[in-house]
Design a protein around this motif. Structure first.
Motif, PDB file in Angstrom:
ATOM      1  N   ALA A 149      42.393  31.272  40.619  1.00 32.58           N
ATOM      2  CA  ALA A 149      42.689  31.205  39.186  1.00 32.58           C
ATOM      3  C   ALA A 149      41.452  31.553  38.367  1.00 32.58           C
ATOM      4  N   ILE A 150      40.306  31.037  38.745  1.00 29.84           N
ATOM      5  CA  ILE A 150      39.056  31.340  38.027  1.00 29.84           C
ATOM      6  C   ILE A 150      38.760  32.836  38.101  1.00 29.84           C
ATOM      7  N   VAL A 151      38.925  33.417  39.279  1.00 30.49           N
ATOM      8  CA  VAL A 151      38.636  34.843  39.444  1.00 30.49           C
ATOM      9  C   VAL A 151      39.600  35.684  38.611  1.00 30.49           C
ATOM     10  N   THR A 152      40.892  35.392  38.687  1.00 30.10           N
ATOM     11  CA  THR A 152      41.869  36.228  37.978  1.00 30.10           C
ATOM     12  C   THR A 152      41.849  36.007  36.473  1.00 30.10           C
ATOM     13  N   GLN A 153      41.569  34.810  36.036  1.00 27.06           N
ATOM     14  CA  GLN A 153      41.642  34.514  34.601  1.00 27.06           C
ATOM     15  C   GLN A 153      40.325  34.737  33.864  1.00 27.06           C
ATOM     16  N   ILE A 154      39.213  34.529  34.532  1.00 26.22           N
ATOM     17  CA  ILE A 154      37.915  34.597  33.848  1.00 26.22           C
ATOM     18  C   ILE A 154      37.112  35.811  34.305  1.00 26.22           C
ATOM     19  N   GLU A 155      36.889  35.916  35.592  1.00 26.57           N
ATOM     20  CA  GLU A 155      35.954  36.924  36.097  1.00 26.57           C
ATOM     21  C   GLU A 155      36.472  38.356  36.023  1.00 26.57           C
ATOM     22  N   ASN A 188      32.144  49.281  47.474  1.00 23.54           N
ATOM     23  CA  ASN A 188      31.136  48.537  46.723  1.00 23.54           C
ATOM     24  C   ASN A 188      31.756  47.215  46.249  1.00 23.54           C
ATOM     25  N   LYS A 189      31.024  46.465  45.463  1.00 23.43           N
ATOM     26  CA  LYS A 189      31.508  45.170  44.990  1.00 23.43           C
ATOM     27  C   LYS A 189      32.727  45.331  44.079  1.00 23.43           C
ATOM     28  N   ASP A 190      32.753  46.374  43.262  1.00 23.96           N
ATOM     29  CA  ASP A 190      33.923  46.620  42.415  1.00 23.96           C
ATOM     30  C   ASP A 190      35.167  46.820  43.278  1.00 23.96           C
ATOM     31  N   ASP A 191      35.017  47.551  44.362  1.00 23.80           N
ATOM     32  CA  ASP A 191      36.132  47.790  45.274  1.00 23.80           C
ATOM     33  C   ASP A 191      36.610  46.478  45.901  1.00 23.80           C
ATOM     34  N   VAL A 192      35.687  45.576  46.181  1.00 26.08           N
ATOM     35  CA  VAL A 192      36.062  44.250  46.703  1.00 26.08           C
ATOM     36  C   VAL A 192      36.935  43.541  45.677  1.00 26.08           C
ATOM     37  N   LEU A 193      36.517  43.557  44.410  1.00 30.75           N
ATOM     38  CA  LEU A 193      37.268  42.867  43.354  1.00 30.75           C
ATOM     39  C   LEU A 193      38.646  43.486  43.152  1.00 30.75           C
ATOM     40  N   ILE A 194      38.703  44.801  43.121  1.00 32.55           N
ATOM     41  CA  ILE A 194      39.996  45.487  42.968  1.00 32.55           C
ATOM     42  C   ILE A 194      40.902  45.160  44.149  1.00 32.55           C
ATOM     43  N   SER A 195      40.359  45.216  45.355  1.00 33.27           N
ATOM     44  CA  SER A 195      41.152  44.935  46.560  1.00 33.27           C
ATOM     45  C   SER A 195      41.623  43.495  46.580  1.00 33.27           C
ATOM     46  N   LEU A 196      40.758  42.595  46.186  1.00 31.74           N
ATOM     47  CA  LEU A 196      41.107  41.176  46.111  1.00 31.74           C
ATOM     48  C   LEU A 196      42.305  40.994  45.180  1.00 31.74           C
ATOM     49  N   PHE A 197      42.228  41.577  43.994  1.00 28.85           N
ATOM     50  CA  PHE A 197      43.325  41.444  43.036  1.00 28.85           C
ATOM     51  C   PHE A 197      44.586  42.113  43.570  1.00 28.85           C
ATOM     52  N   ASN A 198      44.434  43.290  44.163  1.00 32.02           N
ATOM     53  CA  ASN A 198      45.579  44.005  44.712  1.00 32.02           C
ATOM     54  C   ASN A 198      46.268  43.190  45.803  1.00 32.02           C
ATOM     55  N   GLU A 199      45.483  42.623  46.704  1.00 34.41           N
ATOM     56  CA  GLU A 199      46.051  41.829  47.795  1.00 34.41           C
ATOM     57  C   GLU A 199      46.764  40.581  47.270  1.00 34.41           C
ATOM     58  N   GLN A 255      32.477  30.711  42.282  1.00 37.26           N
ATOM     59  CA  GLN A 255      31.306  29.834  42.181  1.00 37.26           C
ATOM     60  C   GLN A 255      30.172  30.437  41.346  1.00 37.26           C
ATOM     61  N   TYR A 256      29.866  31.709  41.568  1.00 34.34           N
ATOM     62  CA  TYR A 256      28.685  32.322  40.945  1.00 34.34           C
ATOM     63  C   TYR A 256      29.001  33.238  39.765  1.00 34.34           C
ATOM     64  N   GLY A 257      30.252  33.619  39.614  1.00 33.07           N
ATOM     65  CA  GLY A 257      30.604  34.625  38.623  1.00 33.07           C
ATOM     66  C   GLY A 257      30.466  36.003  39.239  1.00 33.07           C
ATOM     67  N   TYR A 258      31.208  36.954  38.715  1.00 32.56           N
ATOM     68  CA  TYR A 258      31.235  38.288  39.306  1.00 32.56           C
ATOM     69  C   TYR A 258      29.860  38.942  39.324  1.00 32.56           C
ATOM     70  N   ALA A 303      36.394  35.138  51.131  1.00 32.22           N
ATOM     71  CA  ALA A 303      35.013  34.785  50.794  1.00 32.22           C
ATOM     72  C   ALA A 303      34.661  35.277  49.396  1.00 32.22           C
ATOM     73  N   ALA A 304      35.128  36.467  49.051  1.00 35.72           N
ATOM     74  CA  ALA A 304      34.850  37.015  47.719  1.00 35.72           C
ATOM     75  C   ALA A 304      35.435  36.114  46.635  1.00 35.72           C
ATOM     76  N   ILE A 305      36.615  35.584  46.862  1.00 41.21           N
ATOM     77  CA  ILE A 305      37.218  34.666  45.882  1.00 41.21           C
ATOM     78  C   ILE A 305      36.317  33.452  45.694  1.00 41.21           C
ATOM     79  N   ARG A 306      35.883  32.865  46.803  1.00 40.92           N
ATOM     80  CA  ARG A 306      35.044  31.664  46.707  1.00 40.92           C
ATOM     81  C   ARG A 306      33.708  31.956  46.021  1.00 40.92           C
TER      82      ARG A 306
END
Length: 194
Positions: free
Chosen positions: A102-108, A50-61, A22-25, A15-18
């Motif tokens: 791709a949008i999340v990893t390359q832009i956000e 927190n939200k930063d932890d979601v982003l880090i975990s998303l990238f890690n996974e 869509q909305y930007g980080y 869900a965090a990826i989507r």
């Protein structure tokens, strides 16, 4: 904090990826991620600080799984030239298959705070070491020149692959990344070969 496994954890990551795509980080509130994951807002905090932890975990996974796939594939390919081709192909295939990721990893990810960038950098080091091993194998086997710096070659490889994906996103994914594999490989080989 709950164990970082299971259906809810995976649902939140996906869900965090989507939502971030869509909305930007910065506009991706935890409540939007929770709604998209079909969980209560508080459930997010059972798995993430927190939200930063979601982003880090998303990238890690996601990056962790990708790197594991690359390592496994490359271990079965003896030629450094073919390893380099597979590395490029897998990178493009992985991100072309998931435009939102791709949008999340390359832009956000690049717009995040220094703490997030530091954690992501630690994850990324593992991928950079994979690239280093391909280059070093090519030098050791006499396929690639000995007179260039491995770090510079790695930066060139990663930078080219990374920029190719970013350009693809900025052009609304209107062409196939996979069509770029051989031209990019040829470009590298012209500079690397003995």
């Amino acid at each position: 904090m709950a164990k970082r496994t299971g259906e809810k954890y995976e649902a939140i990551i996906d869900a965090a990826i989507r939502v971030i795509a869509q909305y930007g980080y910065h506009q991706a509130q935890v409540s939007k991620i929770a709604r998209e994951a079909n969980v209560a807002d508080g459930t997010i905090y059972l798995y993430f600080e927190n939200k930063d932890d979601v982003l880090i975990s998303l990238f890690n996974e996601k990056m962790g799984a990708f790197i594991s796939d690359v390592e496994k594939t490359l271990s079965e390919v003896p030629s450094p030239v073919d390893q380099l081709r597979e590395l490029i192909r897998l990178h493009f295939e992985y991100l072309e298959a998931d435009h939102q990721l791709a949008i999340v990893t390359q832009i956000e990810l690049r717009q995040s705070n220094p703490v997030v960038r530091k954690e992501i950098g630690l994850i990324l080091k593992r991928y950079l070491k994979v690239i280093d091993r391909v280059i070093q194998a090519g030098v050791e086997q006499g396929v690639f020149r000995e007179d260039f710096d491995v770090i510079t070659a790695r930066r060139m490889i990663f930078g080219t692959i990374d920029e190719t994906v970013t350009s693809w996103i900025m052009k609304d994914c209107k062409y196939s990344l996979m069509d770029q594999v051989n031209p990019i490989l040829d470009l590298f080989l012209k500079g690397f070969r003995r």
